[in-house]
Design an enzyme around this catalytic site. Structure first.
Site, PDB file in Angstrom:
ATOM      1  N   SER A 191     -11.075  29.416  19.837  1.00 50.00           N
ATOM      2  CA  SER A 191     -10.712  29.118  18.457  1.00 50.00           C
ATOM      3  C   SER A 191     -11.250  30.191  17.496  1.00 50.00           C
ATOM      4  O   SER A 191     -10.953  31.364  17.690  1.00 50.00           O
ATOM      5  CB  SER A 191     -11.206  27.712  18.108  1.00 50.00           C
ATOM      6  OG  SER A 191     -10.589  27.233  16.943  1.00 50.00           O
ATOM      7  N   ASP A 348      -0.578  22.775  19.530  1.00 46.75           N
ATOM      8  CA  ASP A 348      -1.652  23.441  18.788  1.00 46.75           C
ATOM      9  C   ASP A 348      -1.002  24.356  17.755  1.00 46.75           C
ATOM     10  O   ASP A 348      -0.128  25.167  18.110  1.00 46.75           O
ATOM     11  CB  ASP A 348      -2.492  24.255  19.792  1.00 46.75           C
ATOM     12  CG  ASP A 348      -3.660  24.991  19.148  1.00 46.75           C
ATOM     13  OD1 ASP A 348      -3.819  24.916  17.915  1.00 46.75           O
ATOM     14  OD2 ASP A 348      -4.422  25.642  19.883  1.00 46.75           O
ATOM     15  N   HIS A 378      -5.433  21.346  20.844  1.00 44.82           N
ATOM     16  CA  HIS A 378      -6.565  22.147  20.411  1.00 44.82           C
ATOM     17  C   HIS A 378      -7.884  21.387  20.530  1.00 44.82           C
ATOM     18  O   HIS A 378      -7.965  20.233  20.121  1.00 44.82           O
ATOM     19  CB  HIS A 378      -6.369  22.592  18.961  1.00 44.82           C
ATOM     20  CG  HIS A 378      -7.284  23.697  18.556  1.00 44.82           C
ATOM     21  ND1 HIS A 378      -7.003  25.032  18.794  1.00 44.82           N
ATOM     22  CD2 HIS A 378      -8.494  23.694  17.968  1.00 44.82           C
ATOM     23  CE1 HIS A 378      -7.989  25.770  18.361  1.00 44.82           C
ATOM     24  NE2 HIS A 378      -8.912  24.989  17.851  1.00 44.82           N
TER      25      HIS A 378
END
Ligand SMILES: *[C@@H]1O[C@H](CO)[C@@H](O)[C@H](O)[C@H]1NC(C)=O
Ligand SMILES: *[C@@H]1O[C@H](CO)[C@@H](O)[C@H](O)[C@H]1NC(C)=O
Ligand SMILES: *[C@@H]1O[C@H](CO)[C@@H](O)[C@H](O)[C@H]1NC(C)=O
Length: 379
Positions: A191, A348, A378
């Site tokens: 991320s 995501d 995610h």
């Protein structure tokens, strides 16, 4: 008795309404995801209230709550040596597998945790246990970087911390101290940590003073660009837990120290409208109508405003800074990058950031392994 039943039934219905989310049928563990999302949403609402009442920055409050939840999960135990230390002034946690006498030099991973440049840490159970698993299963020295977070610092400080710690570790004398093979060092992150890992890779591959180079970068659903919040994956997953489009836009604004008033304009790409000429120039490098396979484009259309708000990029010039947005790097920079692993999830908002980067790296002749998970989300 009867009225108690009615109240209970109403409460149950309200809870179900709050928790229940229509999810794509391909999502694995839908109830687990709904429970996680409801918890995270409740925490965020509470933190927004705390922020509104000027008691604390909402991300500081959220980080505190996440820390409290994280403590419920004890750090796992094992045979690793774990040390908290400083690499050129940056906090790191180093995981070292036990060495045997006469053993060859070990491989190594520099790991940069996620959390919107604002949340969690290398010392959380979550990332501690992840890095421990990586160190044990690869028999590798793992350096987990505890860069400083929003709201204490903003871009480019997180990036500088990650560069400084990695550069220090790559010094020959430091590698020797940890018995690390200079030819087998990877960098990885998830991320926002994937954003920093990608940016550090670009920076170090261009730095002639760094003689020990990274062998590999492994990016797990990385954040790579803030110019188009209407890629097919942003459009398709705008309300997807755990990371909605609006929350991602706010993480960007916080990272780049911008103004929340811009959030709604950025949702419709008003910050990269055709009258914001600089931004338009960069958007060509992430033209998803040519970079994404048609199966992912589906029927989504590019969102390009003719007249928008060029003042946003003027007030937040870092929107166009490749150290914040590694997807915007020019081809000559991408060509210098090491072998790359990228993980992307269908459900995501960031899927297409990852997909576009994979394509651009391939076009620059970098060896890319792409893992695309159709049933994953995610986090
Ligand atoms: C490399 O080191 C030299 C001498 O210390 C310095 O002047 C230069 O700025 C460094 N280059 C980079 C890219 O950091
Ligand atoms: C994006 O790519 C498409 C298809 O290759 C092309 O028609 C379009 O002009 C490109 N747009 C930009 C802004 O470069
Ligand atoms: C987008 O920009 C246009 C042109 O300046 C403006 O009229 C519109 O209100 C903006 N929309 C948002 C949501 O900021």
């Amino acid at each position: 008795m009867k009225s108690a039943f009615v109240v209970l039934a109403a409460l149950a219905a309200l809870t179900a309404y709050y928790v229940y989310l229509p999810l794509p049928s391909t999502v694995s563990d839908p109830w687990q995801l709904m429970a996680l999302d409801a918890t995270f949403r409740t925490a965020q609402h509470l933190c927004n209230l705390i922020h509104y009442m000027r008691l604390s920055h909402h991300l500081r409050a959220l980080n505190y709550m996440i820390g409290a939840i994280d403590k419920l999960e004890p750090p796992s135990q094992g045979h690793l040596k774990i040390t908290d230390t400083l690499f050129d002034g940056v906090e790191v946690r180093v995981f070292e597998p036990a060495t045997e006498q006469g053993e060859a030099l070990r491989r190594s991973v520099v790991y940069i945790h996620g959390g919107g440049w604002a949340l969690t840490s290398a010392k959380s159970s979550l990332y501690n246990n992840l890095c421990r698993t990586v160190a044990e299963s690869l028999n590798a020295v793992v350096v987990s970087v505890d860069y400083r977070l929003v709201p204490d610092v903003h871009f480019p400080e997180q990036f500088h911390d990650a560069v400084r710690a990695t550069k220090y570790f790559l010094r020959s004398d430091v590698l020797a101290k940890y018995s690390v093979d200079p030819d087998r060092i990877a960098i990885s992150g998830d991320s926002a940590g994937g954003n920093l890992a990608a940016a550090v890779s670009q920076q170090l591959s261009q730095d002639e003073n760094v003689t020990n180079k990274l062998k590999l970068q492994a990016l797990i659903y990385p954040v790579l660009q803030p110019l188009d919040f209407n890629t097919p994956s942003y459009q398709q997953n705008m309300d997807m837990p755990v990371l909605s489009r609006f929350v991602m836009v706010k993480f960007w604004i916080d990272y780049l120290n911008g103004n929340y008033d811009f959030a709604y304009s950025m949702l419709i790409n008003n910050h990269t409208s055709l009258d914001a000429s600089q931004a338009t120039y960069f958007r060509e490098r992430m033209n998803w109508t040519s970079l994404l396979p048609l199966t992912l484009q589906k029927n989504y259309k590019p969102v390009i405003q003719t007249a928008g708000m060029p003042e946003i990029v003027q007030e937040m010039p870092a929107l166009l800074d490749v150290r914040a947005a590694p997807l915007l790097a020019k081809k000559a920079v991408l060509q210098l990058l090491p072998k790359t692993y990228i993980l992307a999830c269908e459900n995501d908002v960031l899927r297409d950031d990852a997909m576009m980067y994979a394509k651009r790296l391939e076009d620059a002749d970098v060896e890319v392994t792409l893992d695309y998970f159709e049933d994953c989300f995610h986090g």
